[in-house]
Write a protein that holds these residues in place. Structure first.
Motif, PDB file in Angstrom:
ATOM      1  N   CYS A   1       0.798  -1.246  -0.001  1.00  0.00           N
ATOM      2  CA  CYS A   1      -0.081   0.061   0.022  1.00  0.00           C
ATOM      3  C   CYS A   1       0.893   1.330  -0.187  1.00  0.00           C
ATOM      4  CB  CYS A   1      -0.855  -0.005   1.264  1.00  0.00           C
ATOM      5  SG  CYS A   1      -2.267  -1.409   0.894  1.00  0.00           S
ATOM      6  N   ALA A   2       1.926   1.283   0.930  1.00  0.00           N
ATOM      7  CA  ALA A   2       3.012   2.460   0.758  1.00  0.00           C
ATOM      8  C   ALA A   2       3.622   2.632  -0.422  1.00  0.00           C
ATOM      9  CB  ALA A   2       3.989   2.347   1.837  1.00  0.00           C
ATOM     10  N   GLN A   3       3.635   1.497  -1.420  1.00  0.00           N
ATOM     11  CA  GLN A   3       4.356   1.512  -2.691  1.00  0.00           C
ATOM     12  C   GLN A   3       3.279   1.875  -3.744  1.00  0.00           C
ATOM     13  OE1 GLN A   3       7.828   0.459  -3.502  1.00  0.00           O
ATOM     14  NE2 GLN A   3       6.964   1.805  -5.258  1.00  0.00           N
ATOM     15  N   LEU A   4       2.184   1.748  -3.456  1.00  0.00           N
ATOM     16  CA  LEU A   4       1.196   2.197  -4.416  1.00  0.00           C
ATOM     17  C   LEU A   4       1.072   3.683  -4.050  1.00  0.00           C
ATOM     18  CD1 LEU A   4      -1.747  -0.864  -4.365  1.00  0.00           C
ATOM     19  CD2 LEU A   4      -0.531   0.295  -6.137  1.00  0.00           C
ATOM     20  N   ALA A   5       0.913   4.170  -2.985  1.00  0.00           N
ATOM     21  CA  ALA A   5       0.619   5.516  -2.627  1.00  0.00           C
ATOM     22  C   ALA A   5       1.780   6.370  -3.307  1.00  0.00           C
ATOM     23  CB  ALA A   5       0.674   5.703  -0.938  1.00  0.00           C
TER      24      ALA A   5
END
Ligand code: C2E
Ligand code: MG
Ligand code: MG
Ligand code: MG
Length: 281
Positions: A99-103
């Motif tokens: 999720c951090a990567q997608l953000a």
């Protein structure tokens, strides 16, 4: 230890046995340490459209960056993690990192493709995966359409009430569901249909056998056709040659993944991840 061949044999066996136990304990301690000291990283392998070569999604695959032994692949620590009760913690870390990567990609890239996350059976029993996903999507402000969940066919064999409920709420959130490693378990496609999966990933063993016999191709084509008639898209795993791509195209297989297209890569190397024509014809 079992007494086998006299005093010496017994001692030898006993010693080897305790060494094995020692090693197992050491590995478990190291894995616990790794989990709490941020030694897990995600690599991403693109999944592309067979006819256009355009990336439709990226699969998140976990790796353990061991300080002295280098990169350790998931098959060498996920089974241990399941055994010693660390898999839920690893699952949380994986969801958080993805999720951090997608953000990050949303902030820095013009176009972002969905990411698929692997979830094993044990994770469904030990934690509420749907709650975990829901809270992380909210925290990182990510649309559910950017996440996909891969569940192995064998994990589906133990379709308990809690697993079904969890799968249903994941789907209700708008997260796509994929069957992983299809063909390695013993479920029928109609069993899978009751769970309403969106995508079927055919195990790499079937891809490897393409063109080795007529039967192999017929079997593959049959799975593709049946999946289509059940409303699922089909992905071939483990594509390693251009010849395989040609057959997949002729069979109307929708998407593919494999070393021929790309190995799993650290996130920084996946750019540009966008429309890349990787083959012709
Ligand atoms: P999988 O989900 O079926 O992932 C595909 C595996 O095949 C990956 O291995 C990938 O690197 C490898 N692969 C991809 N293309 C090719 C190819 O063309 N040829 C060959 N020979 N192999 C190819 P990897 O990364 O070692 O992962 C192994 C398994 O570990 C995964 O199988 C998945 O079941 C599990 N796994 C990986 N990451 C996670 C995770 O975050 N959580 C959980 N629970 N399991 C994970
Ligand atoms: Mg997978
Ligand atoms: Mg697979
Ligand atoms: Mg696998």
């Amino acid at each position: 230890a079992v007494k086998t061949s006299g005093k010496m044999g017994y001692r030898f066996f006993d010693q080897r046995y305790s060494e094995a136990i020692l090693l197992a304990h050491q590995k478990e301690a190291e894995l616990r340490h790794a989990v709490e000291h941020d030694q897990l990283v995600m690599h991403y392998q693109p999944r592309v459209d067979v006819s256009t070569g355009i990336t439709s999604s990226m699969e998140a695959l976990v790796r353990w960056m061991h300080p002295t032994r280098g990169m350790i692949e998931p098959n060498d620590f996920i089974p241990l993690a399941e055994e010693v009760g660390l898999i839920s913690r690893i699952g949380e870390i994986v969801v958080d990192k993805v999720c951090a990567q997608l953000a990050y990609w949303k902030r820095h890239e013009q176009q972002v493709v969905p990411v698929s996350i692997n979830v094993c059976a044990r994770q469904f029993h030990e934690a509420d995966i749907s709650k975990l996903l829901e809270s992380h999507l909210k925290r990182y402000d990510i649309e559910p359409g950017l996440l996909e969940i891969e569940i192995t066919e064998s994990a589906m064999l133990e379709k308990t009430e809690e697993v079904i409920r969890s799968i249903n709420s994941i789907q209700e959130m708008g997260i796509r569901l994929l069957v992983d490693d299809f063909g390695t378990g013993y479920s029928s496609l109609s069993q899978l249909q009751s769970l309403d999966f969106d995508v079927l990933k055919i195990d790499q063993a079937f891809t490897a056998r393409l063109n080795t016999s007529n039967e192999s191709n017929v079997l593959f084509k049959t799975i593709v056709s049946m999946a289509h008639s059940l409303g699922m898209r089909v992905v071939a795993e483990g594509v390693e040659t251009l010849e395989q791509i040609k057959v997949l195209k002729a069979m109307h297989c929708d998407e593919m993944q494999g070393f021929y297209i790309s190995r799993p890569l650290p996130p920084a190397d996946t750019q540009p991840i966008m429309p890349k024509m990787i083959f012709s014809a």
